[in-house]
Write a protein that holds these residues in place. Structure first.
Motif, PDB file in Angstrom:
ATOM      1  N   VAL A 531       0.718  -1.214   0.007  1.00  0.00           N
ATOM      2  CA  VAL A 531      -0.062   0.147  -0.037  1.00  0.00           C
ATOM      3  C   VAL A 531       0.944   1.302  -0.117  1.00  0.00           C
ATOM      4  CG1 VAL A 531      -1.776   1.232   1.578  1.00  0.00           C
ATOM      5  CG2 VAL A 531      -1.931  -1.373   0.857  1.00  0.00           C
ATOM      6  N   ARG A 574      -4.283  -5.789   0.373  1.00  0.00           N
ATOM      7  CA  ARG A 574      -4.041  -4.717   1.038  1.00  0.00           C
ATOM      8  C   ARG A 574      -3.560  -5.006   2.424  1.00  0.00           C
ATOM      9  NH1 ARG A 574      -7.057  -0.411  -1.663  1.00  0.00           N
ATOM     10  NH2 ARG A 574      -8.263  -1.385  -3.187  1.00  0.00           N
ATOM     11  N   LEU A 613      -5.209  -5.081  -3.699  1.00  0.00           N
ATOM     12  CA  LEU A 613      -4.672  -3.771  -4.080  1.00  0.00           C
ATOM     13  C   LEU A 613      -4.471  -4.079  -5.624  1.00  0.00           C
ATOM     14  CD1 LEU A 613      -3.450  -0.892  -3.304  1.00  0.00           C
ATOM     15  CD2 LEU A 613      -1.184  -2.235  -2.884  1.00  0.00           C
TER      16      LEU A 613
END
Ligand code: NOJ
Length: 739
Positions: A531, A574, A613
Motif C-alpha cells: 500500500v 491490501r 490492491l
C-alpha cells in the motif's frame, strides 16, 4: 431450471477407470520380473532414499548407505544427487552388482529449471503463455536428463489464496483454470511424446491433495475444506496434469477431512485411482509415512507403514518405514504378497516406460554437459523471465526509461547473482546468472548506470541510505530493487506479515524524499502488501526471482525494447487481514455490491476494502487496449456444447504489445452457491500500434461443470453471464444460457 444438462464426472471417466485396461507389453515385462523377485527385493523397489550428497529437505537423520542399499536391491529410487558421475556410478552398482540388476530411478526437484534457471513458478504463471511454459519444461527436462535424472517432482498443482504460505512461489497462483492449463503444459514439456526419449523425464504431480490450503497459511498445517470446494477448485488442477499423462503423483504432508493424506484411502484410492483413473504410482512426500506417528494416527513405524500401504502409497520417500516393516507385515499375514505386487508393478512399469531396462545409461551423463546453457535455452529463459514480469503501476509513463537518462540502480538485489535464482534451484550455478546491474549496463552502457546497495534484505547497512540518496540526487531516475530473499520463498517459508522489512521501507522513503522518480523492481516469490510502496513509487514492476537471465530480461522491459505482458496469477492484498483472498469468492447472502459502500450488515471489513490492491489478471503494458462488447455465437448452449465467443480488441497506443484477453463466467442461479465469476478462457494476442483484431475463443462445456447439491458433477440449465476484458474486474458482458 436445474436438473437438466448434467454430466457426471464418474460417467465421463468410466472408460478410464471402470474397465480393466488391456495388458500392455510393460505389464507383461513387469509381471515376468515380479515372478523372479524375492519379497525383500519387491519392498526394496518401494523404498526411495536420499543420497548423502543430496539435498536434505526434512528432519530425517538416519539413512542407509546408498551403496549398501543399491547392492542389496533395497532401493528402487534415489533422490537429490547433483553429480552425473555419481548417478552413473550408482546405476552401474545397481545393474552390475544387485541380484536382478534392476535400474535405479533417479529423481530430483527440477522445479523451475535445471542448470538454466527460469523464473520461480509463480512468475512463470504470470506469463499466461502456455507455449513458453511447455518449452521451459522441455528444456528443464532435457538438461536434467543430461545429468542422468529421470524423474522430476513437478508440477506443483496446489492452488493457493493465501500468500503467507511460502510455497506459492512454486505454484501457479490462485486460479483453478489457469493453474490447470499450466500444469498440463508442464507435464507435456517434461514427458514429451515419448518417455523413453533421452531428453524427456517422468513428471510427478504434487502435492495431492489440497496442500495449498493450510490453515492460516502455515506450511504443513491442517487442511479443512468442504468436498465441494475441493472438487470444484482444487481437484481440476491435479486432474489436468494427470490427464496430460503424468506418470506419478506425490501425496501431500497435510491431513484432509481429518485423515493425513499419506493414509487417506478415500483420496489416494477412490478419488485418484477410481475417479481420475490414475494408473501410475504414488510416492509419499519426504518422510511423510513416518510422520503419520506425529499426526497421531499411527502408533509406530510398522503401523505407519501399514496405513500408507493400505492407502495405496507405492513408494516411501526416505522414511524407511516400508523397508523396515512391510516384510514382517506379510510374514505375519496382515498383508498379502499379492498386494505388494500390485503396488510394485506400477513402479517397474514406469522404469520400463522410461527405457531404463533397455539402456540404464541412456541419458548420457557427463558426455552431455555441453548441452547446458545452450543459446536456445538462455534465450528461452530470457523471454520467459521478461514475460513473467508484471507492471503494477506506471504513473505518467515513467517507464520505459528515456534514452540518455542517468540511472541509479539501488537496493539489496541490484547486483546479486544468488538472489536471482529463487528457491528450489535444481542444479543451478549462481555464477552463471546475469544480474540486474549487468543487464542494464549491457543495454544502456556502463556510464549511464550507477549502483548502491542501500541496505541488506532485512537489515540496515551503515551509511547505506546516505550513499543511496547521494546517488539518487546525481541521477535522473531511481530503479529500486526491493523484496524478499530466496530463503523466504518455498518450503517452510511461511510468513505472518507480507510487509517489506523496515530497512527497505526506510530506504524507499528517503529516496522518495529526493524528489527523483522511483521505480520499484520487486524481487519476491509471493504477493506482498504494497500500500505505501505503490503510493510512493512512480512505478512498480514485479520481477519475481527471475532466474539465470534476470538482467537481460529486466533491460528488455525497462528500456521499452519489449512492452511488459505479465498478468498477475494471484492478487496482491491490501492487508494480511484479508487473507485468504480470492477474486472468485462466493456472493454471500449479504454481498457488498458497491465496493465504496460503508453500509453496515453487509459482508465487508470496517477498516479495509474487500478488494485486493492489485487483482488477479492485472498487469499494465506500454500501450492501451480497448475492448468491444463480446459476441457469443451460440448463446443458447445444448448440454455438452462448447461456447464460442469473439471479442474485438484494439491497441490504441503507439507501441506494439501483447494483451491477454480473459473470459470470466458467472453462473447466475444454481442449486448451490457459486463464485461471483471464474476464469474460463484466455488468449494472448500481440497487436501493433493501432491494430484491431477479432479474438475468437472457446469456453469448453466441461469447464462450466461444478459439484451440484446432489453431489453430481455437471452443468445446471439456466442463465450465465460472460465477462470479457483485461483482468478479473472486467465489466463488458454478454448473457448466455444452458438449455
Ligand atoms: C518435500 C517437498 O514437499 C516436495 O515438494 C519435494 O519434492 C520433496 N521434499 C523432495 O525434495
Amino acid at each position: 431450471m436445474r436438473l437438466r444438462g448434467k454430466i457426471c464426472l464418474a460417467a465421463l471417466l468410466a472408460g478410464l477407470c471402470g474397465c480393466a485396461s488391456p495388458m500392455t507389453e510393460n505389464d507383461r515385462r513387469a509381471n515376468a520380473l515380479l515372478r523372479q523377485m524375492t519379497l525383500s527385493e519387491k519392498i526394496g523397489q518401494m523404498n526411495q532414499i536420499a543420497s548423502s550428497t543430496g539435498a536434505i529437505t526434512g528432519p530425517m537423520s538416519e539413512r542407509l548407505s546408498c551403496d549398501e542399499a543399491v547392492k542389496k536391491g533395497w532401493c528402487g529410487s534415489i533422490l537429490g544427487i547433483k553429480d552425473p558421475a555419481e548417478i552413473e556410478r550408482l546405476q552401474h552398482l545397481a545393474v552390475d552388482s544387485s541380484r536382478l540388476g534392476i535400474p535405479i530411478l533417479f529423481g530430483h526437484d527440477i522445479i523451475h529449471g535445471c542448470r538454466t534457471i527460469f523464473p520461480e513458478n509463480i512468475g512463470i504463471s504470470c506469463s499466461w503463455d502456455l507455449d513458453a511454459v511447455e518449452r521451459f519444461a522441455r528444456i528443464a527436462a532435457s538438461e536434467a536428463a543430461a545429468f542422468g535424472v529421470a524423474w522430476t517432482f513437478s508440477p506443483m498443482c496446489d492452488i493457493c489464496a493465501d500468500p503467507r504460505w511460502g510455497r506459492v512461489s512454486e505454484g501457479s497462483g490462485e486460479d483453478t483454470f489457469l493453474s490447470a492449463r499450466i500444469a498440463e503444459s508442464m507435464v507435456r514439456g517434461y514427458q514429451g511424446d515419448e518417455l523413453a526419449d533421452s531428453s524427456t523425464i517422468l513428471s510427478c504431480v504434487k502435492h495431492f491433495a489440497a496442500y495449498g490450503a493450510p490453515e492460516a497459511g502455515r506450511d504443513y498445517n491442517t487442511v479443512d475444506m468442504s468436498w465441494s470446494m475441493f472438487k470444484d477448485k482444487y481437484l481440476p488442477v491435479y486432474k489436468a496434469a494427470i490427464d496430460a499423462g503424468a506418470g506419478t503423483v506425490m501425496s501431500s504432508f497435510n491431513d484432509f477431512d481429518a485423515v493425513p493424506v499419506t493414509a487417506n484411502s478415500r483420496l489416494l484410492r477412490s478419488v485418484l485411482r477410481d475417479t481420475l483413473g490414475f494408473g501410475g504410482f504414488v510416492v509419499s512426500d519426504w518422510g511423510a509415512v513416518r510422520e503419520l506417528i506425529a499426526h497421531g494416527v499411527a502408533a509406530d513405524e510398522r503401523d505407519a507403514a501399514l496405513l500408507a500401504f493400505r492407502a495405496g502409497v507405492n513408494m516411501d520417500m526416505v522414511s524407511g518405514c516400508y523397508l523396515k516393516s512391510l516384510e514382517s507385515l506379510v510374514e505375519s499375514g496382515v498383508i498379502r504378497e499379492k498386494e505388494i505386487d500390485d503396488l510394485v508393478r506400477p513402479i517397474l512399469k514406469a522404469k520400463f516406460a522410461l527405457g531404463l531396462f533397455d539402456n540404464p545409461f541412456r541419458y548420457g551423463g557427463e558426455a552431455r554437459r555441453h548441452e547446458m546453457y545452450s543459446g536456445d535455452n538462455m534465450q528461452a529463459a530470457r523471454e520467459l523471465a521478461r514475460e513473467s514480469m508484471v507492471l503494477l503501476t506506471n504513473n505518467n509513463g515513467v517507464l520505459p526509461l528515456r534514452e540518455g537518462a542517468r540511472i541509479a540502480l539501488i537496493g539489496p538485489y541490484a547486483d546479486d547473482r544468488n538472489e536471482m535464482i529463487g528457491a528450489w534451484r535444481g542444479m543451478a550455478e549462481p555464477d552463471s546468472c546475469r544480474t540486474f546491474l549487468e543487464g542494464l549496463c549491457d543495454r544502456f552502457g556502463q556510464s549511464q548506470v550507477s549502483v548502491a546497495r542501500g541496505c541488506d534484505p532485512r537489515t540496515d547497512l551503515p551509511g547505506g541510505v546516505a550513499e543511496a540518496v547521494a546517488l539518487a540526487r546525481r541521477s535522473d531516475i531511481v530503479l529500486l530493487t526491493l523484496g524478499l530473499p530466496n530463503a523466504e520463498s518455498g518450503e517452510a517459508s511461511s510468513l505472518s506479515s507480507l510487509a517489506l522489512p523496515p530497512c527497505q521501507k526506510k530506504l524507499l522513503r528517503a529516496l522518495h524524499d529526493t524528489g527523483k522518480p522511483v521505480v520499484i523492481l520487486l524481487v519476491t516469490g509471493r504477493p506482498l502488501e504494497l500500500v505505501e510502496e505503490s503510493a510512493l513509487a512512480q512505478a512498480v514492476l514485479v520481477t519475481w526471482h527471475p532466474g539465470t537471465m534476470a538482467g537481460p530480461a529486466l533491460a528488455d522491459i525497462v528500456s521499452g525494447d519489449c512492452s511488459p505482458s505479465g498478468r498477475l496469477s494471484m492478487g496482491f492484498p491490501r492487508s494480511e487481514g484479508q487473507l485468504p483472498l480470492r477474486y472468485n469468492h462466493k456472493s454471500t447472502g449479504r454481498p457488498l455490491r458497491d465496493p465504496a459502500s460503508t453500509a453496515k450488515y453487509v459482508s465487508r471489513y470496517m477498516d479495509v476494502s474487500n478488494e485486493p490492491l492489485f487483482c488477479f489478471g492485472h498487469g499494465l503494458s506500454y500501450t492501451e487496449f480497448v475492448y468491444d462488447n463480446p459476441v457469443i455465437e451460440n448463446p443458447v448452449l445444448s448440454p455438452g456444447e462448447d461456447l464460442r465467443v469473439s471479442v474485438r480488441v484494439s491497441n490504441t497506443g503507439t507501441r506494439e504489445a501483447t494483451e491477454t484477453v480473459q473470459l470470466y463466467v458467472r453462473d447466475v442461479l444454481s442449486s448451490v452457491t457459486r463464485p461471483v465469476r471464474e476464469l474460463k478462457a484466455f488468449s494472448r494476442v500481440t497487436l501493433r500500434a493501432d491494430q484491431s483484431v477479432e479474438v475468437k475463443m472457446t469456453i469448453r462445456y466441461e469447464d462450466l461443470c461444478f459439484t451440484e447439491a446432489s453431489g453430481r458433477w455437471g452443468v445446471e440449465a439456466g442463465d450465465f453471464i460472460l465477462y470479457a476484458g483485461h483482468d478479473c474486474s472486467a465489466t463488458l458482458s454478454a448473457p448466455f444460457s444452458v438449455r
